[in-house]
Design a protein around this motif. Structure first.
Motif, mmCIF file in Angstrom:
data_model
loop_
_atom_site.group_PDB
_atom_site.id
_atom_site.type_symbol
_atom_site.label_atom_id
_atom_site.label_comp_id
_atom_site.label_asym_id
_atom_site.label_seq_id
_atom_site.Cartn_x
_atom_site.Cartn_y
_atom_site.Cartn_z
ATOM 1 N N GLY A 16 0.759 -1.333 0.024
ATOM 2 C CA GLY A 16 -0.052 0.081 0.011
ATOM 3 C C GLY A 16 0.803 1.208 0.022
ATOM 4 N N GLN A 17 2.132 1.025 0.320
ATOM 5 C CA GLN A 17 2.896 2.294 0.407
ATOM 6 C C GLN A 17 3.389 2.949 -0.943
ATOM 7 O OE1 GLN A 17 5.751 1.320 3.639
ATOM 8 N NE2 GLN A 17 5.022 3.217 4.660
ATOM 9 N N VAL A 18 3.665 4.108 -1.032
ATOM 10 C CA VAL A 18 4.344 4.696 -2.269
ATOM 11 C C VAL A 18 5.698 5.195 -1.635
ATOM 12 C CG1 VAL A 18 4.290 6.653 -4.058
ATOM 13 C CG2 VAL A 18 1.982 5.370 -3.238
ATOM 14 N N GLY A 19 6.908 4.759 -2.443
ATOM 15 C CA GLY A 19 8.225 5.259 -2.160
ATOM 16 C C GLY A 19 9.191 5.072 -3.201
ATOM 17 N N TRP A 20 10.260 5.382 -2.591
ATOM 18 C CA TRP A 20 11.363 5.381 -3.906
ATOM 19 C C TRP A 20 12.410 4.172 -3.735
ATOM 20 C CZ3 TRP A 20 16.259 5.577 -1.969
ATOM 21 C CH2 TRP A 20 16.334 6.141 -0.567
#
Ligand code: GTP
Length: 596
Positions: A254-258
């Motif tokens: 569910g997370q958004v990251g790099w």
């Protein structure tokens, strides 16, 4: 995962997305006031100067809900608003469950509000409508609420009123986001599926990819597989944007990251791809993004030929950030080595050119932009021509088809007359016209070549800035277009060839020869400039030769001496004429090719 909310902010250009995003960051403490420059999210220099958002940006912030007494992790993606960049909006929405739809209360609904709203509804996202800029005296709240109700179907009590500038209503917006937008639906126990939302080249870190974990989870040192090409890389570092870059050890479902991997080439991880774990791979890729096709093409050439390699490197790096930027080698007899590039529209082209010039310190010249043509040859082959110099000979062509754009124009009623006149001038065909109170939505099919040039500016000017436009490629349609060549002393100047509709060719042919004439200095011989279509000369102009006074040094003297001198000059000129070579000044190309 229950406490994660992924959403995008969508709006028509200038309705206040970036301002509201900055306010959300400030309230949630992502940055202190000192760290906030004028606007945090529009971080690229050009974005700041032009005041527009070009690339979608993502930010993760924590919000402690006063009503639910819980902390939520909000991942939001700022999207670009200009008509050339709607592709970026689409890919941002792919990672979200909800969308905040911002409407400027001084402008009401505009073409992109409608288009973005339609896309969000099609993607089954939860939409939160927000009326912004209510602090302004020119805000017309009741009219805007009526429009929202009649045109996109939200009742006034569903619409939040706020001001990104003063911060009024922003807490209510945060509460509505955590209550109304559903948590991501993924399964943390399934094999990893991570969608690559964006990927860019950082001079210090290399390739950085922005990803959204749809299923499973991802840790530092994990070995990942890029599902489109089965290449395997190790995750070297991983983290979030708050909007500062924060390092962490894992990204959860569910997370958004790099992520940064040991990728060597900028093209190793492409936007829209799915990443999975090498040791426990997923079976299916996620629905990726529709590959976006450029709408206009132009040649870009370095003015200083020694800059070619630098230019090439710059293009490769820029294209990693920009899936819609296309390029291939091009050689022009007049401009040397360069690249044929494809862009979404003129603004996109100007921005790419400007970024290359600023970030890589290269001076570039671009040829006139053109659309792509579908050509059917006499032996029934279909070819796509993006470069006038590659146009087949007329006697080999069965049919030429040009791209048509479906244009949705949204305007106050009083401008309808002049807009219809403009669309007709641009060879448009009216498809539909719907009245919504004092607003009209007009649907036209107009050749893309007409839309990409000055259509948007002309539309804005005849409607005092009120009409708005959204356009998409529709299909190819048979058209009477011709290739126009420019000859200077019988030599074809390839960089000045263009493809043009027959209807406009006469006027254009005359205009261009006069323009060229005004830029070429006089020589020892006549310079003849011709516009040619299918070997027929349409227009012609001459730069008269310099008349050197060869007799000036011949004081007195008898007549035969003078005759001899004149005879010699005539001979010399004949020789020059035969050679007829003229170095065309850079200024000619600048005057003809540069729009400004
Ligand atoms: P793009 O990035 O180009 O798509 O624009 P945007 O939608 O992000 O708009 P942006 O936030 O850059 O705001 C456009 C202009 O409106 C700026 O000059 C803002 O200062 C101004 N603005 C935004 N919100 C408000 C508001 O609530 N009140 C007032 N008075 N001005 C606002």
């Amino acid at each position: 995962m229950k406490n994660i909310r992924n959403f995008s902010i969508i709006a028509h250009i200038d309705h206040g997305k970036s301002t509201i995003s900055d306010r959300l960051i400030q309230i949630c403490g992502g940055l202190t006031i000192r760290e906030m420059s004028a606007q945090v999210l529009d971080s690229m220099d050009i974005e700041k100067e032009r005041g527009i958002t070009i690339k979608a940006q993502s930010v993760t912030i924590n919000y402690v809900s006063k009503i639910q007494k819980k902390t939520f992790q909000l991942n939001f993606i700022d999207t670009p608003g200009h008509v050339n960049f709607s592709y970026e909006v689409l890919r941002s929405l792919n990672a979200c469950e909800g969308a905040v739809l911002i409407i400027d209360s001084t402008q009401g609904i505009e073409a992109q509000t409608l288009e973005n709203c339609k896309i969000a509804i099609d993607m089954k996202l939860k939409i939160i409508p927000v009326l912004n800029k209510i602090d302004l005296p020119t805000a017309n709240i009741s009219n805007s609420l009526n429009q929202i109700k009649n045109i996109i179907g939200f009742s006034p009590d569903q619409v939040l009123q706020c001001s990104g500038k003063t911060g009024f209503g922003i807490i209510d917006l945060l509460e509505k986001i955590v209550t109304d937008i559903p948590a991501p639906q993924g399964n943390p126990n399934k094999p990893l599926q991570a969608l690559v939302i964006d990927s860019w080249f950082d001079n210090y870190l290399g390739v950085v990819s922005l990803i959204c974990i749809k299923n499973g989870s991802l840790r530092k040192r994990d070995k990942i597989k890029v599902m489109s090409n089965s290449k395997i890389y190790t995750i070297e570092s991983i983290g979030l944007f708050t909007p500062k870059k924060i390092y962490c050890n894992m990204l959860r479902c569910g997370q958004v990251g790099w992520v940064i991997c040991n990728t060597k080439h900028v093209t190793d991880i492409l936007v829209g791809d799915t990443l999975t774990l090498n040791k426990n791979p997923a079976v299916n890729t996620l629905p990726g993004f529709k590959k976006i096709k450029p709408q206009i093409y132009a040649g870009l050439f370095p003015i200083d030929l020694t800059e070619y390699q630098n230019f090439k490197n710059g293009l490769i790096k820029l294209s990693l950030n920009d899936a819609s930027l296309y390029y291939e080698n091009e050689h022009s007899t007049s401009l040397g080595f360069g690249f044929r590039c494809g862009f979404l529209g003129l603004l996109h082209m100007e921005i790419v050119k400007e970024r290359l010039e600023r970030e890589y310190h290269i001076d570039l010249i671009s040829t006139a932009p053109n659309v792509i043509y579908e050509v059917e040859t006499l032996n029934n082959k279909i070819i796509y021509v993006d470069n006038p110099s590659k146009f087949p000979a007329l006697n080999k062509i069965k049919e030429i088809r040009e791209p048509i754009a479906k244009c949705n124009i949204f305007t106050p009623t009083k401008f309808v007359g002049s807009i219809i006149k403009l669309c007709t001038q641009k060879r448009g065909i009216q498809i539909n016209l719907t009245y919504h109170m004092n607003q009209v939505s007009i649907l036209y099919e107009i050749p893309m070549s007409e839309v990409i040039l000055n259509f948007f500016d002309e539309l804005k000017s005849i409607s005092s800035g009120y009409a708005s436009l959204e356009y998409n490629f529709l299909n190819f349609k048979k058209s009477d277009v011709v290739k126009l060549d420019i000859l200077i002393n019988s030599k074809k100047i390839d960089a000045l060839s263009c493809i043009i509709h027959k209807k406009n060719s006469q006027i254009y042919a005359k205009k261009i020869v006069h323009k060229i004439q005004s830029t070429i200095p006089r020589q020892q011989f006549d310079v003849i400039i011709q516009s040619v279509i299918n070997n027929i000369i349409i227009a012609r102009s001459t730069v008269k030769q310099l008349k050197k006074n060869v007799l000036s040094k011949c004081y007195g003297g008898d007549i035969s001496r003078k005759k001899k001198l004149l005879q010699k000059q005539k001979k010399g000129k004949k020789k020059l004429k035969k050679i007829g070579k003229i170095a065309i000044p850079q200024k000619t190309f600048f005057t003809i090719l540069n729009r400004h």
